[in-house]
Design a protein around this motif. Structure first.
Motif, PDB file in Angstrom:
ATOM      1  N   ILE A 145      24.832 -19.363  -1.945  1.00 45.05           N
ATOM      2  CA  ILE A 145      26.015 -19.524  -2.770  1.00 45.05           C
ATOM      3  C   ILE A 145      26.663 -18.150  -2.935  1.00 45.05           C
ATOM      4  N   LYS A 146      27.958 -18.104  -2.642  1.00 43.38           N
ATOM      5  CA  LYS A 146      28.668 -16.831  -2.741  1.00 43.38           C
ATOM      6  C   LYS A 146      29.580 -16.851  -3.950  1.00 43.38           C
ATOM      7  N   PRO A 147      29.812 -15.742  -4.646  1.00 42.06           N
ATOM      8  CA  PRO A 147      29.181 -14.444  -4.472  1.00 42.06           C
ATOM      9  C   PRO A 147      27.705 -14.460  -4.897  1.00 42.06           C
ATOM     10  N   PRO A 148      26.916 -13.431  -4.596  1.00 42.87           N
ATOM     11  CA  PRO A 148      27.269 -12.184  -3.897  1.00 42.87           C
ATOM     12  C   PRO A 148      27.483 -12.395  -2.399  1.00 42.87           C
ATOM     13  N   PHE A 149      28.405 -11.657  -1.853  1.00 43.01           N
ATOM     14  CA  PHE A 149      28.685 -11.728  -0.427  1.00 43.01           C
ATOM     15  C   PHE A 149      27.671 -10.867   0.333  1.00 43.01           C
TER      16      PHE A 149
END
Lengths: 366, 452
Positions: free
Chosen positions: B190-194
Motif C-alpha cells: 500500500i502506497k505511500p510510502p513509495f
C-alpha cells in the motif's frame, strides 16, 4: 519532541484535533457514530493490517493546509495518515457511498450467506456491513466458490468458503507466535488461507485468530453449534493465568460457560489490559477453562445496545412486583407437574456445553 | 528510416558476446559517466532527455530518480523490472536476448547515478533461457572490470544479481516485485510510502523497466539535449514497439515516435499491413490493459487529425475516444476477430492474475469473466452489458494497485466502442456461435462536427 504535534482534520464537517501520525480511520473513530467508516481488514493491534478490503474508502476533498489539492482517487482511510487542515468526506460523499456499496457487493459475491448455521452470526462484521451499507439483493447469478472445511489443530476450524481474505489471522499468527505456520496460498478469487505443511497449529496464542476473524471462517471447535451468541450472557471475568493476562469475556447460559473470548471493544478489536498491552488470551484460557469455578466473575459485559447480543439485556430495568403471593394470602404456589417426570426432552442433567458437537436427540436418548 | 538508438546494432552477428559489443562501441557510456560525470549530473542529463518510463505508466524517469531518498548510511537499490508479462508485450525479451550488454551498461550507469551497489534484475520466471544469457553477460562484464569493486578506479562498487520470478503477472507491479524479491508473496504494497523512500528491505529503491534503463546508454553517449530532439513533444527518444496479431510482419520495431499509426501498420518497414488481405477492425495499442480502439478511432483522432505513435497522440481524447501508449504491445485485430471473445480472454487473464489481496479486484475480475463467458456463449442477457459496465466502474480506482484498473479498462473500452457487437451476441445468440460480427461500421470515417 516535547509536545506532540496536533493536526486539525475535518471529517464530514466535524473538526477535531488529533496527534500527527493518526490515520483518518482512527480520527473518524474518535468522533464515532456514522462518521467512522466500516473496516473489515484493518485491526489497530496488528501491524501492517488494513488497506485490503476497501470498505473504508473515503474522499479527501482537501489534502492539507499547505497543499489544498484534493486526492484524485478515493483513499483507504485506515492507511492514510491525517495532514494538518485535511478535509475528508465519508458519508457526505456520494462517490464514497457508491464505491462502498460496490465493495459490499463484491465481498458478498462469494460469501455463502449461511448465517442461519454460522456461529459468527450476531457478531459478524460482514453482517453489519451488509446491513448498513449493502443492497437487499445481489446481481450475481453464478455458482459461488466453495472450499472444504479444515481443522487447524484440535480447537480451530477453518471454513474458507466464508473467508473474505482480510489477512488478519495471517498477521496475528505472524506477530503473536514465534513460527508462522499458516498464510495465503494461491491467488485471486481462489486464494485461500491454509497451513503450509500439515493442518496443525501448535501455539499457545493461536486461538486469537478466532477473535480477529471478522466473519465465521475461523471458529472455535469447542463452541461450534452449541449456542447462538445472542442467547448467551457475556460476563467479564479473569483468572490468574501464567501465560496470558487472563482477562476474558465469558459467554454463559445459566451457569454453564459456553465460550471464552478476549474482551472486545466497540470496534470489535481486542481491548488493552490495564498495563497497556493488547489483551490476547492463551489457548488454555480460551479452550480449556470452561467451568464457572475457573473464573473470577467481575460482572456483566456491556455490549453495544444496538447489537443483537444485547437483546433482552436491559439496564436499570424495573421489574413489576410479583403478585401471586399476595393473592394467595402469603402461600407459595404449588408445583402441580414437573415436565421432566413426563417427558425426557431437555434432560436437566445434560450439560449442553460439555457435549461434543451440537445438541441433537441422540444426546437426550442415551 | 527512423532513428535507431537501441536496436541499431542488434543485427550484428555475435553482438551478444562482450568482445563484439565492446568492439562496436559498447560500454562507452560507463567510461564517460564514471570518469567525467557526477551522479547528480547523470540524473540531470536523464531529466533533460525527457525520457519517460517505458514500462507502461510513462512517468518521467529522471524525475523518478530525483525522488530517491538519501539517508545517511542506508544502502540504496536499483531494481530492473524485467517481469514483462503484459499480453502482447515482448520488447524487453528481445532486448535482453539479443543485447544483454546494453542493459548491463545502462544498469551500471544508472546504479552509479543512484548510488546502488547491489542492483537487481527481476526477470519473469518464464524467461528462463534469458537468465543464462544475462548471467553470462554479467560474468563477462565482471571479468573485464565493468562490474565488481572500484570500477574504472572511480571508487564505485557495483554488482548485478539476476532473480527469477515464479510466473506471476502481478510481480511486474513495482511494490509486488519488491515483495517477491524479498522472498515474500508477491502482493502489492500500500502506497505511500513509495519505493523511493522505503522499497527493497525498507531501503530507498528505484524500479525501472528494461527499456528505460537501456535508453540511459544513448542518453549518456549523445547527451540529454540531443536525445530530447528525437521524437516529438514530450515523447522524446525512441520506443520499442512489439507488434503482434493479424499483421504480416510481427516483431519488435524501434520507432522515433513521429510515425503515424497508419504508416506503422501498413508500411513495409514496419508491420507490413494486415495479414491475408483482411481489413483492420480494432487495435490494442499498448499492451492488453490499455483501452481497445476501433479502426476509425485508431487511425484518426475524434477531431479528425492523424494519430501518431507517441504518448500524447495515442491518448488524445482521453479514454472516451483515445487509448494509451502503455508498454508498447501493439495488438492488431482483423475483421474476423470477435471483440466479445477477445475481451473474455483478457478478463480471464486478469482474473487468473489478480493477487486476491483487495476485494474489488479479487471478486470483480471473476465476476466479469463469468459474465463475458456467458455473453460469448450466447447465453447472456442485455442487462449483462450494463452490469459489466457497472462492475468495471466499481473496480477502477478503488484498488491497491493498477491491476484493478488494468482489468477494468479493456472491458470498459470494448463496451464503449463495440457495444453493438455485444448486443448482437445477445439478440442473435445462435448466429453468434456460427459466425463473427465482422467489421461492421468500425472502420467508417467519423463525422467531425465543423465549428465556426
Amino acid at each position: 519532541m516535547s509536545e506532540q504535534q496536533l493536526f486539525k482534520v475535518t471529517i464530514d464537517n466535524i473538526t477535531i484535533e488529533v496527534p500527527a501520525g493518526t490515520t483518518v480511520l482512527q480520527a473518524a473513530r474518535s468522533i464515532g457514530g456514522d462518521v467512522a467508516p466500516p473496516a473489515m481488514c484493518f485491526y489497530s493491534k496488528l501491524e501492517g493490517s488494513g488497506g485490503k478490503c476497501r470498505t473504508c474508502l473515503v474522499e479527501v476533498s482537501k489534502g492539507s493546509e499547505k497543499d489544498p489539492r484534493p486526492m484524485p482517487k478515493l483513499v483507504a482511510s485506515c492507511r492514510t495518515t491525517v495532514m494538518d487542515g485535511m478535509e475528508v468526506k465519508n458519508i457526505t460523499s456520494p462517490k464514497v457511498k457508491d464505491a462502498r456499496a460496490g465493495v459490499v457487493e463484491f465481498l458478498l459475491l462469494n460469501h455463502p450467506l449461511d448465517c442461519p448455521i454460522c456461529d459468527q452470526a450476531g457478531e459478524c462484521h460482514l453482517q453489519d456491513l451488509g446491513y448498513e451499507h449493502g443492497k437487499e439483493g445481489t446481481r450475481y447469478e453464478f455458482q459461488r466458490r466453495t472450499f472444504k472445511k479444515y481443522d487447524l489443530g484440535q480447537y480451530i476450524q477453518l471454513h474458507m468458503t466464508r473467508c473474505i481474505l482480510c489477512y488478519r489471522c495471517v498477521f496475528t499468527a505472524d506477530q503473536l507466535t514465534e513460527k508462522r505456520e499458516h498464510g495465503v496460498l494461491d491467488r485471486g478469487d481462489h486464494a485461500q488461507i491454509a497451513t503450509f505443511i500439515e493442518k496443525n497449529l501448535h501455539n499457545d496464542f493461536i486461538g486469537n485468530v478466532i477473535d480477529v476473524c471478522p466473519v465465521g471462517a475461523l471458529t472455535d471447535k469447542t463452541f461450534r453449534f452449541k449456542n447462538r451468541v445472542w442467547f448467551l450472557k457475556p460476563l467479564d471475568a479473569h483468572r490468574d493465568c501464567p501465560t496470558c493476562s487472563g482477562r476474558v469475556t465469558l459467554w454463559n447460559r445459566g451457569d454453564e460457560v459456553f465460550r471464552v473470548t478476549a474482551r472486545k471493544d466497540e470496534w470489535g478489536e481486542i481491548e488493552d489490559t490495564p498495563d497497556g498491552k493488547t489483551g490476547w488470551i492463551c489457548n488454555t484460557c480460551r479452550f480449556e477453562k470452561k467451568k464457572t469455578s475457573d473464573w473470577m466473575i467481575e460482572g456483566p459485559r456491556n455490549v453495544n445496545r444496538h447489537s443483537v447480543i444485547s437483546q433482552g439485556h436491559y439496564v436499570g430495568l424495573q421489574k413489576p412486583q410479583e403478585t401471586i403471593e399476595k393473592v394467595l394470602d402469603g402461600r407459595q404456589p404449588k408445583l402441580l407437574m414437573d415436565i421432566h417426570n413426563i417427558s425426557d426432552v431437555n434432560k436437566p442433567s445434560v450439560e449442553l456445553s460439555a457435549i461434543n458437537g451440537a445438541a441433537t436427540s441422540s444426546v437426550f436418548n442415551k | 528510416m527512423g532513428v535507431k538508438l537501441l536496436l541499431e546494432k542488434a543485427h550484428i552477428p555475435g553482438i551478444r558476446t562482450y568482445e563484439v559489443y565492446r568492439r562496436e562501441g559498447g560500454y562507452r557510456s560507463v567510461e564517460k559517466a564514471l570518469q567525467s560525470m557526477t551522479p547528480e549530473a547523470i540524473v540531470e542529463e536523464v531529466k533533460k532527455s525527457g525520457l519517460r518510463g517505458r514500462g507502461g505508466a510513462g512517468f518521467p524517469a529522471g524525475m523518478k530518480w530525483s525522488f530517491i531518498a538519501k539517508p545517511e548510511g542506508v544502502p540504496r537499490h536499483l531494481v530492473c523490472n524485467a517481469d514483462e508479462s503484459e499480453p502482447g508485450t515482448f520488447k524487453d525479451r528481445y532486448l535482453m536476448e539479443f543485447l544483454p550488454h546494453l542493459l548491463i551498461e545502462g544498469l551500471i550507469v544508472a546504479s552509479f547515478a543512484l548510488g546502488s551497489n547491489n542492483t537487481y534484475i527481476y526477470i519473469r520466471g518464464e524467461y528462463a533461457w534469458i537468465v543464462d544469457i544475462l548471467e553470462t553477460a554479467i560474468n563477462e562484464a565482471k571479468a573485464n572490470g565493468w562490474l565488481g569493486e572500484n570500477i574504472l578506479n572511480s571508487g564505485f562498487d557495483c554488482n548485478i544479481h539476476v532473480q527469477r520470478g515464479a510466473g506471476a503477472y502481478i510481480c511486474g507491479e513495482e511494490t509486488a516485485l519488491i515483495e517477491s524479491l524479498e522472498g515474500k508473496r508477491g502482493n502489492p504494497r500500500i502506497k505511500p510510502p513509495f519505493p523511493a523512500i522505503k522499497g527493497l528491505w525498507q531501503r530507498p529503491t528505484v524500479v525501472n523497466n528494461v527499456e528505460t534503463l537501456a535508453a540511459v546508454v544513448p542518453i549518456i553517449n549523445i547527451g540529454g539535449d540531443e536525445y530530447a530532439k528525437i521524437g516529438v513533444g514530450r515523447s522524446t527518444g525512441t520506443k520499442l514497439i512489439s507488434a503482434c496479431g493479424n499483421i504480416n510482419k510481427p516483431g519488435v520495431y524501434e520507432i522515433d515516435m513521429t510515425v503515424s499509426v497508419e504508416e506503422f501498420i501498413y508500411s513495409d518497414e514496419y508491420c507490413g499491413g494486415i495479414a491475408n488481405g483482411k481489413r483492420l477492425k480494432a487495435c490494442i495499442p499498448g499492451g492488453s490493459s490499455v483501452p481497445i480502439l476501433p479502426a476509425n478511432l485508431l487511425l484518426k483522432t475524434a477531431k479528425g487529425e492523424t494519430r501518431y505513435m507517441n504518448y500524447e497522440s495515442l491518448s488524445d481524447g482521453g479514454f472516451a475516444t483515445g487509448s494509451m501508449m502503455g508498454s508498447g504491445g501493439f495488438i492488431i485485430l482483423d475483421e474476423d476477430q470477435c471483440i466479445v471473445k477477445n475481451t473474455y480472454t483478457l478478463a480471464r487473464f486478469y482474473r487468473h492474475e489478480s493477487c486476491g489481496q483487495c476485494s474489488p479486484c479479487r471478486e470483480g475480475t471473476g465476476w466479469m469473466e463469468k459474465l463475458l463467458l456467458r455473453l460469448e456463449k450466447g447465453e447472456g442477457k442485455m442487462s449483462d452489458i450494463d452490469l459489466l459496465w457497472d462492475i468495471q466502474r466499481k473496480i477502477e480506482g478503488n484498488t491497491i494497485c493498477p491491476l484493478g484498473d488494468a482489468a477494468a479498462w479493456p472491458v470498459a473500452a470494448a463496451i464503449r466502442h463495440f457495444r453493438d457487437e455485444f448486443e448482437w451476441h445477445v439478440t442473435h445468440a445462435q448466429e453468434a456461435q456460427t459466425r463473427n460480427f465482422g467489421l461492421a461500421h468500425y472502420a467508417d470515417p467519423i463525422h467531425v462536427p465543423v465549428t465556426a
